[in-house]
Design a protein around this motif. Structure first.
Motif, PDB file in Angstrom:
ATOM      1  N   LEU A  17      35.776  33.395  24.678  1.00  0.00           N
ATOM      2  CA  LEU A  17      36.094  34.160  25.821  1.00  0.00           C
ATOM      3  C   LEU A  17      37.302  33.394  26.482  1.00  0.00           C
ATOM      4  N   THR A  18      38.451  34.219  26.533  1.00  0.00           N
ATOM      5  CA  THR A  18      39.865  33.644  27.056  1.00  0.00           C
ATOM      6  C   THR A  18      40.326  34.323  28.137  1.00  0.00           C
ATOM      7  N   SER A  19      41.283  33.609  28.816  1.00  0.00           N
ATOM      8  CA  SER A  19      42.370  34.426  29.727  1.00  0.00           C
ATOM      9  C   SER A  19      43.552  33.908  29.636  1.00  0.00           C
ATOM     10  N   PRO A  20      44.337  34.652  29.257  1.00  0.00           N
ATOM     11  CA  PRO A  20      45.878  34.348  29.117  1.00  0.00           C
ATOM     12  C   PRO A  20      46.455  33.303  30.225  1.00  0.00           C
ATOM     13  N   ALA A  21      46.084  33.487  31.346  1.00  0.00           N
ATOM     14  CA  ALA A  21      46.601  32.996  32.443  1.00  0.00           C
ATOM     15  C   ALA A  21      45.246  32.429  33.208  1.00  0.00           C
ATOM     16  N   PRO A  22      44.680  31.197  32.974  1.00  0.00           N
ATOM     17  CA  PRO A  22      43.408  30.770  33.765  1.00  0.00           C
ATOM     18  C   PRO A  22      43.607  30.171  35.128  1.00  0.00           C
ATOM     19  N   ALA A  23      44.871  30.145  35.467  1.00  0.00           N
ATOM     20  CA  ALA A  23      45.271  29.737  36.883  1.00  0.00           C
ATOM     21  C   ALA A  23      46.475  30.417  37.294  1.00  0.00           C
ATOM     22  N   ALA A  24      46.293  30.768  38.652  1.00  0.00           N
ATOM     23  CA  ALA A  24      47.128  31.897  39.314  1.00  0.00           C
ATOM     24  C   ALA A  24      47.766  31.077  40.485  1.00  0.00           C
ATOM     25  N   ASP A  25      49.021  31.032  40.731  1.00  0.00           N
ATOM     26  CA  ASP A  25      49.563  30.576  42.184  1.00  0.00           C
ATOM     27  C   ASP A  25      50.276  31.706  42.734  1.00  0.00           C
ATOM     28  N   ARG A  26      49.440  31.989  43.893  1.00  0.00           N
ATOM     29  CA  ARG A  26      49.918  33.293  44.679  1.00  0.00           C
ATOM     30  C   ARG A  26      50.870  32.879  45.699  1.00  0.00           C
ATOM     31  N   GLY A  27      51.350  31.501  46.021  1.00  0.00           N
ATOM     32  CA  GLY A  27      52.524  31.486  46.955  1.00  0.00           C
ATOM     33  C   GLY A  27      51.634  31.544  48.465  1.00  0.00           C
ATOM     34  N   ASP A  28      52.496  31.711  49.518  1.00  0.00           N
ATOM     35  CA  ASP A  28      52.137  32.141  50.532  1.00  0.00           C
ATOM     36  C   ASP A  28      51.526  33.240  50.830  1.00  0.00           C
ATOM     37  N   VAL A  29      50.349  33.213  51.370  1.00  0.00           N
ATOM     38  CA  VAL A  29      49.569  34.493  51.624  1.00  0.00           C
ATOM     39  C   VAL A  29      49.273  34.633  53.219  1.00  0.00           C
ATOM     40  N   ARG A  30      49.518  35.692  53.847  1.00  0.00           N
ATOM     41  CA  ARG A  30      48.860  35.792  55.086  1.00  0.00           C
ATOM     42  C   ARG A  30      47.167  36.122  55.080  1.00  0.00           C
ATOM     43  N   SER A  31      46.713  35.285  56.318  1.00  0.00           N
ATOM     44  CA  SER A  31      45.333  35.441  56.239  1.00  0.00           C
ATOM     45  C   SER A  31      45.067  36.799  56.882  1.00  0.00           C
ATOM     46  N   GLY A  32      43.996  37.410  56.966  1.00  0.00           N
ATOM     47  CA  GLY A  32      43.621  38.494  57.309  1.00  0.00           C
ATOM     48  C   GLY A  32      42.965  39.585  56.282  1.00  0.00           C
ATOM     49  N   PRO A  33      43.675  40.296  55.630  1.00  0.00           N
ATOM     50  CA  PRO A  33      43.314  40.989  54.368  1.00  0.00           C
ATOM     51  C   PRO A  33      42.669  40.022  53.438  1.00  0.00           C
ATOM     52  N   PRO A  34      41.832  40.543  52.570  1.00  0.00           N
ATOM     53  CA  PRO A  34      41.210  39.680  51.358  1.00  0.00           C
ATOM     54  C   PRO A  34      42.491  39.628  50.401  1.00  0.00           C
ATOM     55  N   LEU A  35      42.199  38.461  49.808  1.00  0.00           N
ATOM     56  CA  LEU A  35      43.463  37.929  48.797  1.00  0.00           C
ATOM     57  C   LEU A  35      42.567  38.525  47.439  1.00  0.00           C
ATOM     58  N   LEU A  36      43.286  39.548  46.653  1.00  0.00           N
ATOM     59  CA  LEU A  36      42.801  39.916  45.565  1.00  0.00           C
ATOM     60  C   LEU A  36      43.467  39.590  44.411  1.00  0.00           C
ATOM     61  N   HIS A  37      42.728  38.984  43.353  1.00  0.00           N
ATOM     62  CA  HIS A  37      43.502  38.320  42.212  1.00  0.00           C
ATOM     63  C   HIS A  37      42.544  39.035  41.048  1.00  0.00           C
ATOM     64  N   THR A  38      43.183  39.608  39.975  1.00  0.00           N
ATOM     65  CA  THR A  38      42.401  40.035  38.692  1.00  0.00           C
ATOM     66  C   THR A  38      42.734  39.205  37.527  1.00  0.00           C
ATOM     67  N   PHE A  39      41.772  38.566  36.852  1.00  0.00           N
ATOM     68  CA  PHE A  39      42.041  37.873  35.590  1.00  0.00           C
ATOM     69  C   PHE A  39      41.943  38.870  34.451  1.00  0.00           C
ATOM     70  N   PRO A  40      42.562  38.924  33.318  1.00  0.00           N
ATOM     71  CA  PRO A  40      42.233  39.612  32.229  1.00  0.00           C
ATOM     72  C   PRO A  40      41.336  38.695  31.388  1.00  0.00           C
ATOM     73  N   LEU A  41      40.417  39.113  30.781  1.00  0.00           N
ATOM     74  CA  LEU A  41      39.407  38.384  29.843  1.00  0.00           C
ATOM     75  C   LEU A  41      39.421  39.162  28.409  1.00  0.00           C
ATOM     76  N   THR A  42      39.293  38.379  27.361  1.00  0.00           N
ATOM     77  CA  THR A  42      39.483  38.665  26.271  1.00  0.00           C
ATOM     78  C   THR A  42      38.461  38.062  25.083  1.00  0.00           C
ATOM     79  N   HIS A  43      37.645  38.732  24.676  1.00  0.00           N
ATOM     80  CA  HIS A  43      36.824  38.204  23.270  1.00  0.00           C
ATOM     81  C   HIS A  43      37.698  37.802  22.260  1.00  0.00           C
ATOM     82  N   ALA A  44      38.133  36.638  22.126  1.00  0.00           N
ATOM     83  CA  ALA A  44      39.193  36.360  20.770  1.00  0.00           C
ATOM     84  C   ALA A  44      38.417  35.759  19.799  1.00  0.00           C
ATOM     85  N   GLY A  45      36.974  35.749  19.829  1.00  0.00           N
ATOM     86  CA  GLY A  45      36.239  35.013  18.684  1.00  0.00           C
ATOM     87  C   GLY A  45      36.073  36.128  17.462  1.00  0.00           C
TER      88      GLY A  45
END
Length: 132
Positions: A17-45
Motif C-alpha cells: 500500500l503506497t502513496s506517491p506523496a506521503p507528506a504534504a506541506d500546506r503552508g499558511d492556513v487560516r484557522s476556522g474552516p476545516p483543513l482538507l487534504h486527500t492522499f491517493p493510495l495504491t495497491h502496488a503489490g
C-alpha cells in the motif's frame, strides 16, 4: 571472513500500500474552516487484496475517510483528512495518520504513515471551539 551489515541497509522494503506523496506541506492556513487534504493510495503489490483494518490519528481533531477499504493489485483509493483547525494552536502544526492494513490471506499487519503540515494563522478566536 567478517561480514559487516550496516543498519540502514536493513530498512524494510515499502509495503504494497503506497502513496506517491506521503507528506504534504500546506503552508499558511487560516484557522476556522476545516483543513482538507486527500492522499491517493495504491495497491502496488503483486498479489492478494489489501484490506484497511484501521486508521489511527495523532489527535482527535482529525476526521478520516477511506474511499475503499479493500484494494486488489493495481487498484487505487483515497484517504481524506479533515483537521478541525479551531481546536489547534496557531503556528506550525504536524498531523500524522497511520493506516493499518493486511495483505490477504496473511494476517500480518503492516503500516503506512502519512503526514500533513501547516502553519495555522489565527485571525479570530472562538471559545469554546464547539460553538463554531
Amino acid at each position: 571472513m567478517v561480514t559487516i551489515i550496516l543498519p540502514w541497509l536493513l530498512a524494510a522494503a515499502p509495503g504494497p500500500l503506497t502513496s506517491p506523496a506521503p507528506a504534504a506541506d500546506r503552508g499558511d492556513v487560516r484557522s476556522g474552516p476545516p483543513l482538507l487534504h486527500t492522499f491517493p493510495l495504491t495497491h502496488a503489490g503483486g498479489r492478494g487484496a489489501v484490506r484497511v483494518v484501521g486508521v489511527d490519528a495523532s489527535c482527535a481533531c482529525l476526521r478520516k475517510d477511506v474511499s475503499r477499504p479493500v484494494l486488489e493489485p493495481g487498484e487505487s483509493a483515497e484517504l481524506t483528512l479533515a483537521v478541525n483547525t479551531l481546536t489547534q494552536p496557531a503556528g506550525p502544526n504536524v498531523w500524522r495518520v497511520t493506516i493499518r492494513y493486511v495483505v490477504e490471506p496473511t494476517p500480518a499487519e503492516q503500516k503506512l504513515e502519512l503526514i500533513v503540515r501547516a502553519n495555522l494563522v489565527r485571525e479570530v478566536t472562538v471559545q469554546p471551539p464547539a460553538v463554531a
